[in-house]
Every structure is written in structure tokens, then in C-alpha cells.
Design a protein around this motif. Sequence first.
Motif, PDB file in Angstrom:
ATOM      1  N   SER A   1      -6.024  -6.593  -4.099  1.00 26.57           N
ATOM      2  CA  SER A   1      -6.897  -5.305  -3.535  1.00 26.57           C
ATOM      3  C   SER A   1      -6.030  -4.012  -3.904  1.00 26.57           C
ATOM      4  O   SER A   1      -6.484  -2.946  -4.453  1.00 26.57           O
ATOM      5  CB  SER A   1      -7.208  -5.454  -2.264  1.00 26.57           C
ATOM      6  N   LYS A   2      -4.843  -4.142  -4.159  1.00 28.41           N
ATOM      7  CA  LYS A   2      -3.675  -3.209  -4.319  1.00 28.41           C
ATOM      8  C   LYS A   2      -4.080  -2.576  -5.836  1.00 28.41           C
ATOM      9  O   LYS A   2      -3.670  -1.637  -6.241  1.00 28.41           O
ATOM     10  CB  LYS A   2      -2.075  -3.755  -4.346  1.00 28.41           C
TER      11      LYS A   2
ATOM     12  N   GLN B   1     -17.426  -3.785 -25.026  1.00 32.52           N
ATOM     13  CA  GLN B   1     -16.922  -5.273 -25.321  1.00 32.52           C
ATOM     14  C   GLN B   1     -18.362  -6.013 -25.547  1.00 32.52           C
ATOM     15  O   GLN B   1     -18.301  -7.140 -26.180  1.00 32.52           O
ATOM     16  CB  GLN B   1     -16.211  -5.942 -24.258  1.00 32.52           C
TER      17      GLN B   1
ATOM     18  N   LEU C   1      -8.641   7.672   2.603  1.00 33.19           N
ATOM     19  CA  LEU C   1      -9.618   7.671   1.534  1.00 33.19           C
ATOM     20  C   LEU C   1     -10.954   8.324   1.894  1.00 33.19           C
ATOM     21  O   LEU C   1     -11.443   8.162   2.677  1.00 33.19           O
ATOM     22  CB  LEU C   1     -10.032   6.149   1.310  1.00 33.19           C
ATOM     23  N   VAL C   2     -11.167   9.323   0.921  1.00 29.41           N
ATOM     24  CA  VAL C   2     -12.220  10.207   1.025  1.00 29.41           C
ATOM     25  C   VAL C   2     -13.447   9.575   0.204  1.00 29.41           C
ATOM     26  O   VAL C   2     -13.209   9.427  -1.146  1.00 29.41           O
ATOM     27  CB  VAL C   2     -11.982  11.483   0.481  1.00 29.41           C
ATOM     28  N   PRO C   3     -14.445   8.923   0.979  1.00 23.20           N
ATOM     29  CA  PRO C   3     -15.429   8.295   0.119  1.00 23.20           C
ATOM     30  C   PRO C   3     -16.351   9.472  -0.630  1.00 23.20           C
ATOM     31  O   PRO C   3     -16.450  10.417  -0.377  1.00 23.20           O
ATOM     32  CB  PRO C   3     -16.341   7.854   1.221  1.00 23.20           C
ATOM     33  N   LEU C   4     -16.802   8.902  -1.768  1.00 20.12           N
ATOM     34  CA  LEU C   4     -17.345   9.632  -2.874  1.00 20.12           C
ATOM     35  C   LEU C   4     -19.044   9.469  -2.599  1.00 20.12           C
ATOM     36  O   LEU C   4     -19.343   8.505  -1.991  1.00 20.12           O
ATOM     37  CB  LEU C   4     -16.973   9.305  -4.383  1.00 20.12           C
ATOM     38  N   LEU C   5     -19.845  10.368  -2.943  1.00 16.98           N
ATOM     39  CA  LEU C   5     -21.291  10.454  -2.765  1.00 16.98           C
ATOM     40  C   LEU C   5     -21.651  10.031  -1.330  1.00 16.98           C
ATOM     41  O   LEU C   5     -21.267  10.680  -0.442  1.00 16.98           O
ATOM     42  CB  LEU C   5     -21.890   9.468  -3.811  1.00 16.98           C
TER      43      LEU C   5
ATOM     44  N   LEU D   1     -16.342  -0.557   2.248  1.00 16.08           N
ATOM     45  CA  LEU D   1     -17.454   0.798   1.986  1.00 16.08           C
ATOM     46  C   LEU D   1     -18.808   0.404   1.538  1.00 16.08           C
ATOM     47  O   LEU D   1     -18.800  -0.533   0.830  1.00 16.08           O
ATOM     48  CB  LEU D   1     -16.854   1.286   0.859  1.00 16.08           C
TER      49      LEU D   1
ATOM     50  N   ASN E   1     -14.999  -0.857 -18.210  1.00 17.00           N
ATOM     51  CA  ASN E   1     -14.860  -1.556 -19.299  1.00 17.00           C
ATOM     52  C   ASN E   1     -13.434  -1.232 -19.700  1.00 17.00           C
ATOM     53  O   ASN E   1     -12.911  -0.002 -19.634  1.00 17.00           O
ATOM     54  CB  ASN E   1     -15.722  -0.563 -20.410  1.00 17.00           C
TER      55      ASN E   1
ATOM     56  N   GLU F   1     -20.193   7.699 -10.832  1.00 14.04           N
ATOM     57  CA  GLU F   1     -20.580   7.310  -9.584  1.00 14.04           C
ATOM     58  C   GLU F   1     -20.304   5.849  -9.096  1.00 14.04           C
ATOM     59  O   GLU F   1     -20.517   5.589  -7.933  1.00 14.04           O
ATOM     60  CB  GLU F   1     -22.384   7.192  -9.601  1.00 14.04           C
ATOM     61  N   ASP F   2     -19.646   5.090 -10.011  1.00 13.43           N
ATOM     62  CA  ASP F   2     -19.032   3.796  -9.669  1.00 13.43           C
ATOM     63  C   ASP F   2     -17.741   3.818  -8.768  1.00 13.43           C
ATOM     64  O   ASP F   2     -17.136   2.711  -8.426  1.00 13.43           O
ATOM     65  CB  ASP F   2     -19.118   2.924 -10.891  1.00 13.43           C
ATOM     66  N   ILE F   3     -17.037   5.154  -8.779  1.00 13.71           N
ATOM     67  CA  ILE F   3     -15.649   5.247  -8.405  1.00 13.71           C
ATOM     68  C   ILE F   3     -15.944   5.151  -6.845  1.00 13.71           C
ATOM     69  O   ILE F   3     -16.819   6.140  -6.215  1.00 13.71           O
ATOM     70  CB  ILE F   3     -14.944   6.308  -8.861  1.00 13.71           C
ATOM     71  N   LEU F   4     -15.272   4.414  -6.144  1.00 16.44           N
ATOM     72  CA  LEU F   4     -15.588   4.394  -4.520  1.00 16.44           C
ATOM     73  C   LEU F   4     -15.147   5.714  -3.807  1.00 16.44           C
ATOM     74  O   LEU F   4     -15.779   6.037  -2.882  1.00 16.44           O
ATOM     75  CB  LEU F   4     -14.748   3.125  -4.111  1.00 16.44           C
ATOM     76  N   GLY F   5     -13.741   6.240  -4.072  1.00 15.06           N
ATOM     77  CA  GLY F   5     -13.345   7.391  -3.200  1.00 15.06           C
ATOM     78  C   GLY F   5     -12.240   7.858  -3.869  1.00 15.06           C
ATOM     79  O   GLY F   5     -11.673   7.188  -4.747  1.00 15.06           O
TER      80      GLY F   5
ATOM     81  N   LEU G   1     -12.543   2.217 -18.215  1.00 12.26           N
ATOM     82  CA  LEU G   1     -13.288   3.237 -18.111  1.00 12.26           C
ATOM     83  C   LEU G   1     -14.677   2.946 -16.941  1.00 12.26           C
ATOM     84  O   LEU G   1     -15.285   1.829 -17.184  1.00 12.26           O
ATOM     85  CB  LEU G   1     -14.153   3.495 -19.406  1.00 12.26           C
TER      86      LEU G   1
ATOM     87  N   GLU H   1      -6.567   0.488  -7.252  1.00 11.93           N
ATOM     88  CA  GLU H   1      -6.238   1.834  -7.117  1.00 11.93           C
ATOM     89  C   GLU H   1      -5.776   2.350  -8.488  1.00 11.93           C
ATOM     90  O   GLU H   1      -5.203   1.477  -9.338  1.00 11.93           O
ATOM     91  CB  GLU H   1      -5.193   2.075  -6.294  1.00 11.93           C
TER      92      GLU H   1
ATOM     93  N   MET I   1      -9.786   5.004  -5.900  1.00  8.75           N
ATOM     94  CA  MET I   1     -10.217   3.766  -5.432  1.00  8.75           C
ATOM     95  C   MET I   1     -11.391   2.952  -6.272  1.00  8.75           C
ATOM     96  O   MET I   1     -12.291   3.553  -6.294  1.00  8.75           O
ATOM     97  CB  MET I   1     -10.450   3.470  -3.874  1.00  8.75           C
TER      98      MET I   1
ATOM     99  N   ARG J   1     -21.177   7.059   0.316  1.00  4.40           N
ATOM    100  CA  ARG J   1     -20.397   5.930   0.721  1.00  4.40           C
ATOM    101  C   ARG J   1     -19.815   6.328   2.127  1.00  4.40           C
ATOM    102  O   ARG J   1     -19.418   7.426   2.380  1.00  4.40           O
ATOM    103  CB  ARG J   1     -19.161   5.441  -0.284  1.00  4.40           C
TER     104      ARG J   1
ATOM    105  N   THR K   1      -8.394  -2.053   0.926  1.00  2.00           N
ATOM    106  CA  THR K   1      -7.172  -2.198   1.607  1.00  2.00           C
ATOM    107  C   THR K   1      -6.357  -0.921   1.664  1.00  2.00           C
ATOM    108  O   THR K   1      -6.182  -0.380   0.689  1.00  2.00           O
ATOM    109  CB  THR K   1      -6.196  -3.272   1.380  1.00  2.00           C
TER     110      THR K   1
ATOM    111  N   ASN L   1     -17.849  -2.995  -0.391  1.00  2.00           N
ATOM    112  CA  ASN L   1     -16.600  -2.959  -1.155  1.00  2.00           C
ATOM    113  C   ASN L   1     -15.532  -3.301  -0.176  1.00  2.00           C
ATOM    114  O   ASN L   1     -15.444  -2.103   0.281  1.00  2.00           O
ATOM    115  CB  ASN L   1     -16.582  -1.935  -2.250  1.00  2.00           C
TER     116      ASN L   1
ATOM    117  N   PRO M   1     -13.895  -0.166  -7.754  1.00  2.00           N
ATOM    118  CA  PRO M   1     -14.668  -1.070  -7.086  1.00  2.00           C
ATOM    119  C   PRO M   1     -13.987  -2.614  -8.057  1.00  2.00           C
ATOM    120  O   PRO M   1     -13.197  -2.394  -9.010  1.00  2.00           O
ATOM    121  CB  PRO M   1     -16.303  -0.958  -7.939  1.00  2.00           C
ATOM    122  N   GLN M   2     -14.331  -3.703  -7.259  1.00  2.79           N
ATOM    123  CA  GLN M   2     -13.638  -4.960  -7.789  1.00  2.79           C
ATOM    124  C   GLN M   2     -14.124  -5.467  -8.887  1.00  2.79           C
ATOM    125  O   GLN M   2     -13.486  -6.031  -9.549  1.00  2.79           O
ATOM    126  CB  GLN M   2     -13.773  -5.840  -6.340  1.00  2.79           C
TER     127      GLN M   2
END
Lengths: 94, 94, 94, 94, 94, 94, 94
Positions: free
Chosen positions: A33-34, B69, G3-7, G84, A73, A88-92, A84, A37, A66, G9, G76, G73, A68-69
Amino acid sequence: RRLVPLLDRVLVQRIEPPTKSIGGVLLPESTQSKLNEGVVISVGPGRRDKEGSLLPMGVKVDDKVMLPQYGGNEVTLGDEDYVLFRDEDILGVL
Amino acid sequence: RRLVPLLDRVLVQRIEPPTKSIGGVLLPESTQSKLNEGVVISVGPGRRDKEGSLLPMGVKVDDKVMLPQYGGNEVTLGDEDYVLFRDEDILGVL
Amino acid sequence: RRLVPLLDRVLVQRIEPPTKSIGGVLLPESTQSKLNEGVVISVGPGRRDKEGSLLPMGVKVDDKVMLPQYGGNEVTLGDEDYVLFRDEDILGVL
Amino acid sequence: RRLVPLLDRVLVQRIEPPTKSIGGVLLPESTQSKLNEGVVISVGPGRRDKEGSLLPMGVKVDDKVMLPQYGGNEVTLGDEDYVLFRDEDILGVL
Amino acid sequence: RRLVPLLDRVLVQRIEPPTKSIGGVLLPESTQSKLNEGVVISVGPGRRDKEGSLLPMGVKVDDKVMLPQYGGNEVTLGDEDYVLFRDEDILGVL
Amino acid sequence: RRLVPLLDRVLVQRIEPPTKSIGGVLLPESTQSKLNEGVVISVGPGRRDKEGSLLPMGVKVDDKVMLPQYGGNEVTLGDEDYVLFRDEDILGVL
Amino acid sequence: RRLVPLLDRVLVQRIEPPTKSIGGVLLPESTQSKLNEGVVISVGPGRRDKEGSLLPMGVKVDDKVMLPQYGGNEVTLGDEDYVLFRDEDILGVL
């Protein structure tokens, strides 16, 4: 060497977890999880709405974010690895 | 021999990684990520919005681009291999 | 024997690769990508937008076109094989 | 016995391929593509757009049509087999 | 015991195929397609469009209908088995 | 202990089938379909349309409802089991 | 560490089930459903509608919420684990 992301894409460099503590002691292997970031290296101009106006991006250069897991790309520029994500997929923001 | 892409398609020729250094030394096999770069050979006119206006394309001829990819349509023209991507699937401009 | 495509469908006859050179020498088996070219035999009137107007088609009869590797509906008319594609799935014009 | 299709559905009877030639000679088994032709037996009134107006159907009773290889709902009426397709899934008119 | 369907749902009782002929002779097992006919027992009020108006239903109580081979929600009321379909999934009226 | 559903969610308690008849005779194991009935315990405020108005809910507290065989979110509150469904997924009112 | 959530979340910390009763007696292993409750730690600003206005969030900081069994999601922060969720995926408020 530079990559200018298109649309609402964000170029991120993952933060490598430290392998030694500040005092020099070898640290245990970082948990997965680290590695989720990263630091924003460059951002696209954003998507356009139906009237053609640019929709604002949620992150900016140098933001620590932060991720997503899954998804994204992977790209290589010179000797460095990046990823990349769509804005909108970036969590925070950290 | 020419191919005029339809709609928002972009014809790209992948950049082959060099197999020898400038000094003539044989280089190790390029990593797969290197093959995800290409040069734009031709671009379609773009998609139309609901009012019929052409939506602007994000890339232009001779742009050096970073490709995803997966995806794209492989085509052969004469003896050369190319790949067609939708404009919005191209990751960024180098 | 004729088939009038409905909506935005395009009837295409694939171009068979030559099996002999101009000088009469037997050529090696064509690569699969060569079979992705065809000639437009007939086109539908197009789809209608929400106001009922016909949306213009991207290809016309006799256009030589590049086809995607997957998709399309194979049909037989008399002794000839054809394939029907939606207008927007045709990659480009040669 | 009658079936009135709902919405934009089209009731089609597949054309059975002839098993004997006109001169009475037994023909080889028809290819599968031959079975993709049919005759329109009845048509629904069509779908309605957002304003409630009926959208025109692309085929009419007695049209000889080309059907896609997949999809459709098989139904039996009396001793006869039919297939129901959405109007937009019918490939073309013969 | 009653079930009032919500939205555009239609409660249908499948028509069991006769097991004996009118003269009393035992009939062979009905084909599966025969079980795709039913009688409408009750209908929901319909879906609403974006302005809040009810969209008209395509079938009414006592209609004999042709059902698709797949889909629907099986329910039991008292000792009887029924099936609920969305109005737009019913194929036609017999 | 209370749960206030968000948006158009409905909190339902499944009706356990009786294990004894009114006269005290042990009944055979209920069929699975019997377990698809429940009582509405609480309802969310509903979804909002594009103008921000709340869309009316189809069920209300104490309604006896028919549930689909699949879907829903199982939750436990205190010692009791419940299930949450979207309003539009509830089949009908008994 | 924040952590500041986006949108839209929502950052949630799952409530760990108690392992001992108030009187100090060791409790049996909590059921899995107990782990689907959490406390809201921080919330994003919300999504924007087509006119650019922020859509209101359904939960706020310190709300005790019921979470779906799947999705979200895991992240940690320091030594603590969080999850999230999109605002609309949170089932209800306890």
C-alpha cells in the motif's frame, strides 16, 4: 525528457518507500500500500464539456497523491518509470 | 501508399528501439515500454458533436506520442507496419 | 443479386491478395493483414440524429477501405462473400 | 395464428434453402450463411423518441431481409418456426 | 392473494401446454418453446420520463403474450407460479 | 438500533416462512421463493433528478414487498438480518 | 497525516468489533457483517453537475456508516488502515 499528458491525464512518479530509517537502520520491506503514493509530475489541460470549455483538473504539479491499486498506464521516460492516471481516478491529495 | 484515417483515428508508426549505440556497440534488447512510442503519420478529421461541428484533434502529423500498452488496430501498408488509435486513447505528446 | 444495407451499414468485398506476381511467379501466402482491405459495394442511408436528420456516411461506393481485424457480419450473396461493417468501424480510406 | 410484435420488433420467417435443383437433382447441404435470409411476416409499431413520436421502421411486411448470424428470439406459432429481431439489428434488404 | 408490480413490470402466468388432446389421447411432451406463452395477470403503472409523465405500457391485463426464452423474475403467490418481466422485454401479443 | 438508508435505498426484513401450521403441525421446509418476500423497515429520501428534485420512492415503511432472487446488500443490525435494495429493484407490493 | 479525498470520495475507518465484553469476558469472533460499519474521517467536495455546481454529499465527518461488502479502495496512512468509497456507494447512516 518530457511528456505532456493529453486530455485529463496526470503523470505521476510513485514514491519509493525508504529502505533505511533516518538513523540508518535497515527497514523491513515496505507494504504494497505504501507504493500507492506518488508525486504529480505533469498534468493535461483537462477534458472539455459539451460547450467546449475545459473542465478543471483536481490535482496540480508537485501534489502528493494517493493512487488506486489498479489501473493506470505505466510509461518509461529515460531511465525513470512513471504512471499515467485519468484525473478522476486519483483518490485524494496527501 | 496512403491511408486516410476516418473520424478521430490517428495513424502511428512505432519507433523501433536502436539496436546499436552511436559508437556501434550492440545494445541489449530494448524493454517493451520503449516500443510504446511512435510518430504520427496522419490524422482523421475528428468526431462531430451533436450540432455537427468537428471536435478538435489532440495530436498532429509528426508529433512524437506515447501509446497505451493495449488496444489499437494494427495495419500494414506496403512493407511498413502501423497502428491506428482513437485520438483520445493516445496518452501524451513527447 | 443486390443487398441494400440498413442504417449506417457498409457492404464491403474483401480484396483477395494476388497469388502470382505480374511476371507469373507464384507468390508466398499473403499475410493476414492484407486481407483487411476491401472495396465498398454499397452503403446504407446512415443513422438519424435526435432531430431525425440523416448523419453523413464516412465512405462511399468504390472506396478502397481498411477494415478492423475483428467484427463485421459475414454474408453470402450468390457465390460471392461479403462483410457488413458499421460506418464508424471502418478504419480509413486507402 | 398471429403474433403482433411489440415496439421495434420484426417477426421473420427464415428462408429454407432448396434441397433439390429446379431439374430435380439433389443439392449439396446448404451453407449456414444461406439460412440467414428471411421474409418479414409482421412488424411492430416502432420505438418512441423522447417526445413520444414513433420512430420509423426500416423494414416492412414481405421484405426479404438479411439477418445477423447471432441474436434474435426464436418463437413457434402453430407448426412454424420464426425469429424476432429488433429493427436495427436487421442487416439489409435483399 | 395479489401482487401489484412496480414501475413497468408485468406479472405473467405461463400457459401450461395441454397434456391430452381434446379427444382424450395423451399428447407427447410439449416442446420448450410452447412454454414461452403466457397471460398477463397484472401490470405496473409504467416508468416515468424525465418530466415525470408515465410512459404508456405495451400490454394490458388478459393479453396473451410471447415471452423471451431468458430473463424475468420467477415468483410464487399462494400455490401458483408466475414470472415478472419488464414491459419492453415482452416480445409480442398473440 | 437504526439505519437510515441513503439515496433510493430500501431496508427490508425478509419474512421467515412459518415452520408450523396454525394447528401446530410441523410444515415441510419452505420453498426458496417464499423467502423472497419482506417488510419495508425504512426508506431513503430518493435520488435527485438533474434539477435537484427528489424522485418519489415506489415503496413505503410497512409495505410487504416481493424481492428479486439476486442482488441487494445484506446487513446485520443488532441480532437481526436485513437486506438493502435500490427502490427500482423491488419487484412489487403484496 | 492527512488525506483529502477528491470528488465525491469518502474516507472511512472501519469499526473493529470488540474482542471483550464490557465485563471483560472474551467475546466470540465477530461476524463478517460487523466489519462493514465505519466512521467517516473526511469527505471530498463532491462531484459537479453539467453546469459546474457541486452536488451535495450524503455523509459528513463523524457519521457512522454502513458499507457495502465489496468495492472501495483500501489505503494506509501512517499505521492506520482506511477505505475510500464513492459517496453514492455508502449504504446508509447508523
